[in-house]
Scaffold this motif. Structure first.
Motif: not given
Length: 163
Positions: A30-45, A47-52, A63-67
């Motif tokens: 997987p591409d790190p840029i896409t993973i960053k986009m996923i992490q940002k979405w998790i935080n927005d969806y 409020k997981a507080g992930l480090q992007v 965080g994805m389990t929280k989502a």
């Protein structure tokens, strides 16, 4: 008797061996840029507080389990789940499934696509639409993890994707 046993073995092996269509999904990094986009979405969806950071490790899985738990709560999980990032028996029991015909366009489809992607199975886009490419990625994941390769992402597949 010998022929029916031989036919049964042949059919079993044939069902387990990939066809040309199934070979189309190749595991990838997987591409790190896409993973960053996923992490940002998790935080927005949720409020997981992930480090992007572009690395999908244990905190991102939590965080994805929280989502997933947030989605299930928003869509009638009964009883309401604690959004704690732990895929336990209550989350498993509340899990619904996504497929090319059920909840095809939804946040659940997006969650499934993201999980397939970060596990190295490319659904050919993260667009919240669980179509043929997502189905093929799910089947490849399921085959590789000894699950029924039906292309539907439900509680057993979610559990393996989040392991």
């Amino acid at each position: 008797n010998y022929m029916s046993r031989r036919t049964k073995v042949y059919n079993t092996l044939k069902a387990q061996s990939p066809s040309n269509d199934e070979d189309a999904v190749v595991k990838f990094e997987p591409d790190p840029i896409t993973i960053k986009m996923i992490q940002k979405w998790i935080n927005d969806y949720c409020k997981a507080g992930l480090q992007v950071d572009g690395k999908f490790g244990p905190q991102s899985k939590k965080g994805m389990t929280k989502a997933l738990q947030q989605y299930l709560n928003l869509n009638g999980a009964d009883p309401c789940l604690v959004v704690d990032g732990s895929f336990g028996p209550k989350t498993s029991a509340a899990c619904t499934y996504v497929s090319s015909t059920h909840l095809k366009k939804s946040d659940l489809a997006f969650i499934a696509q993201c999980l397939l992607y970060v596990n190295g199975y490319d659904p050919q886009g993260l667009d919240s639409v669980f179509g043929p490419d997502s189905t093929e990625a799910a089947k490849a994941f399921q085959r590789d993890h000894n699950l029924e390769a039906d292309g539907e992402v439900g509680r057993l597949t979610f559990k393996k994707l989040l392991a």
